[in-house]
Design a protein around this motif. Sequence first.
Motif, PDB file in Angstrom:
ATOM      1  N   ALA A  51      -7.200   0.645  -2.781  1.00 19.88           N
ATOM      2  CA  ALA A  51      -7.111   0.117  -4.151  1.00 19.88           C
ATOM      3  C   ALA A  51      -5.671  -0.207  -4.513  1.00 19.88           C
ATOM      4  O   ALA A  51      -5.390  -1.252  -5.127  1.00 19.88           O
ATOM      5  CB  ALA A  51      -7.694   1.125  -5.141  1.00 19.88           C
ATOM      6  N   TYR A  52      -4.746   0.651  -4.128  1.00 20.71           N
ATOM      7  CA  TYR A  52      -3.328   0.445  -4.451  1.00 20.71           C
ATOM      8  C   TYR A  52      -2.785  -0.803  -3.752  1.00 20.71           C
ATOM      9  O   TYR A  52      -2.132  -1.642  -4.383  1.00 20.71           O
ATOM     10  CB  TYR A  52      -2.539   1.697  -4.067  1.00 20.71           C
ATOM     11  CG  TYR A  52      -1.070   1.592  -4.352  1.00 20.71           C
ATOM     12  CD1 TYR A  52      -0.599   1.333  -5.634  1.00 20.71           C
ATOM     13  CD2 TYR A  52      -0.139   1.768  -3.336  1.00 20.71           C
ATOM     14  CE1 TYR A  52       0.764   1.241  -5.897  1.00 20.71           C
ATOM     15  CE2 TYR A  52       1.216   1.691  -3.589  1.00 20.71           C
ATOM     16  CZ  TYR A  52       1.660   1.424  -4.866  1.00 20.71           C
ATOM     17  OH  TYR A  52       3.013   1.335  -5.115  1.00 20.71           O
ATOM     18  N   SER A  54      -4.517  -3.316  -2.741  1.00 23.35           N
ATOM     19  CA  SER A  54      -5.195  -4.450  -3.372  1.00 23.35           C
ATOM     20  C   SER A  54      -4.563  -4.795  -4.716  1.00 23.35           C
ATOM     21  O   SER A  54      -4.414  -5.966  -5.065  1.00 23.35           O
ATOM     22  CB  SER A  54      -6.681  -4.144  -3.541  1.00 23.35           C
ATOM     23  OG  SER A  54      -7.289  -3.940  -2.276  1.00 23.35           O
ATOM     24  N   ARG A  55      -4.170  -3.780  -5.483  1.00 22.20           N
ATOM     25  CA  ARG A  55      -3.481  -4.033  -6.756  1.00 22.20           C
ATOM     26  C   ARG A  55      -2.131  -4.708  -6.501  1.00 22.20           C
ATOM     27  O   ARG A  55      -1.769  -5.667  -7.177  1.00 22.20           O
ATOM     28  CB  ARG A  55      -3.317  -2.723  -7.521  1.00 22.20           C
ATOM     29  CG  ARG A  55      -2.525  -2.815  -8.817  1.00 22.20           C
ATOM     30  CD  ARG A  55      -3.099  -3.761  -9.888  1.00 22.20           C
ATOM     31  NE  ARG A  55      -4.503  -3.667 -10.131  1.00 22.20           N
ATOM     32  CZ  ARG A  55      -5.124  -2.886 -10.998  1.00 22.20           C
ATOM     33  NH1 ARG A  55      -4.427  -2.071 -11.769  1.00 22.20           N
ATOM     34  NH2 ARG A  55      -6.436  -2.906 -11.129  1.00 22.20           N
ATOM     35  N   GLY A  58      -2.575  -8.210  -5.925  1.00 20.64           N
ATOM     36  CA  GLY A  58      -3.135  -8.962  -7.034  1.00 20.64           C
ATOM     37  C   GLY A  58      -4.575  -9.380  -6.826  1.00 20.64           C
ATOM     38  O   GLY A  58      -5.029 -10.364  -7.412  1.00 20.64           O
ATOM     39  N   GLU A  60      -7.938  -8.498  -7.796  1.00 23.42           N
ATOM     40  CA  GLU A  60      -8.618  -7.670  -8.790  1.00 23.42           C
ATOM     41  C   GLU A  60      -9.953  -7.126  -8.293  1.00 23.42           C
ATOM     42  O   GLU A  60     -10.286  -5.966  -8.548  1.00 23.42           O
ATOM     43  CB  GLU A  60      -8.817  -8.439 -10.091  1.00 23.42           C
ATOM     44  CG  GLU A  60      -9.376  -7.601 -11.202  1.00 23.42           C
ATOM     45  CD  GLU A  60      -8.545  -6.368 -11.542  1.00 23.42           C
ATOM     46  OE1 GLU A  60      -9.157  -5.334 -11.874  1.00 23.42           O
ATOM     47  OE2 GLU A  60      -7.303  -6.420 -11.461  1.00 23.42           O
ATOM     48  N   ALA A  63      -9.152  -4.250  -5.881  1.00 22.04           N
ATOM     49  CA  ALA A  63      -8.511  -3.139  -6.585  1.00 22.04           C
ATOM     50  C   ALA A  63      -9.533  -2.402  -7.454  1.00 22.04           C
ATOM     51  O   ALA A  63      -9.576  -1.167  -7.460  1.00 22.04           O
ATOM     52  CB  ALA A  63      -7.348  -3.646  -7.433  1.00 22.04           C
ATOM     53  N   SER A  64     -10.374  -3.145  -8.161  1.00 22.17           N
ATOM     54  CA  SER A  64     -11.383  -2.519  -9.021  1.00 22.17           C
ATOM     55  C   SER A  64     -12.480  -1.842  -8.206  1.00 22.17           C
ATOM     56  O   SER A  64     -12.916  -0.736  -8.537  1.00 22.17           O
ATOM     57  CB  SER A  64     -11.993  -3.559  -9.959  1.00 22.17           C
ATOM     58  OG  SER A  64     -11.009  -4.030 -10.850  1.00 22.17           O
ATOM     59  N   GLY A  67     -10.920   1.125  -6.378  1.00 21.05           N
ATOM     60  CA  GLY A  67     -10.568   2.085  -7.415  1.00 21.05           C
ATOM     61  C   GLY A  67     -11.792   2.865  -7.871  1.00 21.05           C
ATOM     62  O   GLY A  67     -11.736   4.084  -8.044  1.00 21.05           O
ATOM     63  N   ARG A  82      -6.387   5.138 -12.419  1.00 19.89           N
ATOM     64  CA  ARG A  82      -5.607   4.310 -13.359  1.00 19.89           C
ATOM     65  C   ARG A  82      -4.122   4.676 -13.287  1.00 19.89           C
ATOM     66  O   ARG A  82      -3.254   3.805 -13.213  1.00 19.89           O
ATOM     67  CB  ARG A  82      -6.126   4.509 -14.780  1.00 19.89           C
ATOM     68  CG  ARG A  82      -5.386   3.654 -15.813  1.00 19.89           C
ATOM     69  CD  ARG A  82      -5.612   4.128 -17.227  1.00 19.89           C
ATOM     70  NE  ARG A  82      -5.053   5.474 -17.359  1.00 19.89           N
ATOM     71  CZ  ARG A  82      -5.665   6.501 -17.938  1.00 19.89           C
ATOM     72  NH1 ARG A  82      -6.854   6.365 -18.476  1.00 19.89           N
ATOM     73  NH2 ARG A  82      -5.085   7.685 -18.010  1.00 19.89           N
ATOM     74  N   LEU A  85      -2.586   3.474  -9.916  1.00 22.28           N
ATOM     75  CA  LEU A  85      -2.413   2.024  -9.865  1.00 22.28           C
ATOM     76  C   LEU A  85      -1.308   1.552 -10.803  1.00 22.28           C
ATOM     77  O   LEU A  85      -0.646   0.547 -10.531  1.00 22.28           O
ATOM     78  CB  LEU A  85      -3.727   1.309 -10.175  1.00 22.28           C
ATOM     79  CG  LEU A  85      -4.864   1.549  -9.174  1.00 22.28           C
ATOM     80  CD1 LEU A  85      -6.080   0.712  -9.538  1.00 22.28           C
ATOM     81  CD2 LEU A  85      -4.432   1.306  -7.741  1.00 22.28           C
ATOM     82  N   ASN A 146      -7.852  -8.631   1.307  1.00 23.63           N
ATOM     83  CA  ASN A 146      -7.425  -9.241   0.043  1.00 23.63           C
ATOM     84  C   ASN A 146      -7.187 -10.733   0.188  1.00 23.63           C
ATOM     85  O   ASN A 146      -7.562 -11.514  -0.696  1.00 23.63           O
ATOM     86  CB  ASN A 146      -6.138  -8.587  -0.465  1.00 23.63           C
ATOM     87  CG  ASN A 146      -6.262  -7.117  -0.793  1.00 23.63           C
ATOM     88  OD1 ASN A 146      -5.265  -6.411  -0.837  1.00 23.63           O
ATOM     89  ND2 ASN A 146      -7.474  -6.622  -1.023  1.00 23.63           N
TER      90      ASN A 146
END
Length: 183
Positions: A51-52, A54-55, A58, A60, A63-64, A67, A82, A85, A146
């Motif tokens: 997730a990190y 992916s954040r 960029g 989403e 990341a979501s 996450g 949250r 990230l 990603n």
Amino acid sequence: MPHIALNNDLPGITGLMVHRPDTGGPLGDLADALLRAPSSLEPGERELIAAYVSRLNGTEFCASSHGAFAAAQLTGGRELVRDVLADPGTAPVSGRLRALLAVAAEVQSAARPVSDKTIAAARAEGVDDTDLHDTVLIAAAFCMYNRYVSGLATELPEDDAYYQHAARRIVADGYRAGIVEGD
């Protein structure tokens, strides 16, 4: 709108994997191996690394998704995810996990060796060779995932509840199951 016509209306990588099970199957198998197989890192920690990265990239959807998968498996749930990230340096995680997130960030930033300083900081937190290997491979693989998702302009789910539904399925059945089931 996605850059290619899909044979389904599923969001993100899910739609791509169902559309092309010949490539989606191996990608699902890789995700299962990286994020669910036995490892010195807990599945929730590995999902958090995914997730990190992916954040940072960029992406989403990823990341979501990851996450939500991390939150479903970690004490602290959504709030912890949250916080990580937003700023892993101040998030309430162990020094070991914080150090691994720093390794992942360096892998995400460029295709070059992780700095000796970052490796030394990780070692000081008890990170071993297996932890480093798995973190670098997860970060590198998620740069690929990603770019696949973002490069083809996949769509986000219409409802954020999608991520919680997907988290229940992934935690219970793994990544490959979604390709077969198409959800």
